[in-house]
Write an enzyme that holds these catalytic residues in place. Sequence first.
Site, short mmCIF file in Angstrom:
data_model
loop_
_atom_site.label_atom_id
_atom_site.label_comp_id
_atom_site.label_asym_id
_atom_site.label_seq_id
_atom_site.Cartn_x
_atom_site.Cartn_y
_atom_site.Cartn_z
CB SER A 1 12.47 -57.51 -63.52
OG SER A 1 11.88 -58.60 -62.83
CG HIS B 1 12.51 -58.09 -58.96
ND1 HIS B 1 12.76 -58.63 -60.21
CD2 HIS B 1 13.60 -58.38 -58.20
CE1 HIS B 1 13.96 -59.20 -60.20
NE2 HIS B 1 14.48 -59.08 -58.99
CB CYS B 2 7.39 -60.49 -61.18
SG CYS B 2 5.96 -59.40 -61.01
CB SER B 3 7.90 -59.59 -66.21
OG SER B 3 6.60 -60.11 -66.00
CB SER C 1 5.47 -59.09 -57.25
OG SER C 1 6.64 -59.04 -58.02
#
EC number: 3.1.3.48
Length: 299
Positions: free
Chosen positions: A99, A229-231, A237
């Site tokens: 992200s 997207h992810c952290s 993801s």
Amino acid sequence: MDNKSQRRNNENQKKVEALDFLSFMRRPNCIAEILRQHTQIIEESNNYYYLKMKTKDNKSQGPLRSLLCLPKNVNQKTDSAFCSVDGYNVKNKFLCTRSPNQDSLYQFWSMAYKKNIHIIVMLSPIDNLMRHRYWSLEEDEVFECREFRIETLQVDVQAFYITTTLQLKHENGAVRKIVHFNYTGWPVDNISHHPKEFISFILTVNSARDEVDKLSARNSHTLGPIMVHCSDGFNNSCVYCLLDICISEFGATSNVSVPNTFSKIRQQNRHAISQPENYVYCYQALYVWISSISNSLHH
């Protein structure tokens, strides 16, 4: 590789039918077996990257880089990474990344523009992005990022996700619609999942992709990957990618192989699904989904 490891590796490569998969998941020791798979595949992928780097000329790079085996697509300057992952019979279906934060906001939209992105899947809680939000939450509002202008056209709120239609406009006049899917059901504890809802979410995104693909074909445009997207860019993801691949494969062949799929993803993204609970969740989500299909066929 010893004989025992070779046998386990062969087992991991097997594709199983629905009844065999359901039978495996009902075994008392299935979680222990899934965790063993996870450990083995991570070890194998680490060896794969080590040998891959070892065969290259690393004299100018030094021993530290060889040990780290940093992927080529990591942008160390902005500390952000974009990693392509193949779908089922679809080359580079996904573009996984972390992200965006304040430093990588421009790289995020620049990559979306260059890669012809039409669909974005967000697996981070929206509260985590308030400081570094990259689009406007309200309809008719505009978010600007250097030469990019992102207008929110429509917002549709569902129980476990929010669909936002965006218009991405470059200062050169190029305009593109992007469908943004924010999955809001990912648990904070990373354990209390909603498998049925998450699978339904993946199927919804694929339906949207099919519609965009038809439109792109009519306009002689190339469909870009789904940006996920992810952290951190490689746990949530890649869970999404793995489940999407397994769902697609099962739909086409009635077979599924979670370890085989995981192994292939790890060859494209070295850090994919490094958390064992996420790997267990992949099995649990598929179990819920395949069970529902099996039950519907018997009624």
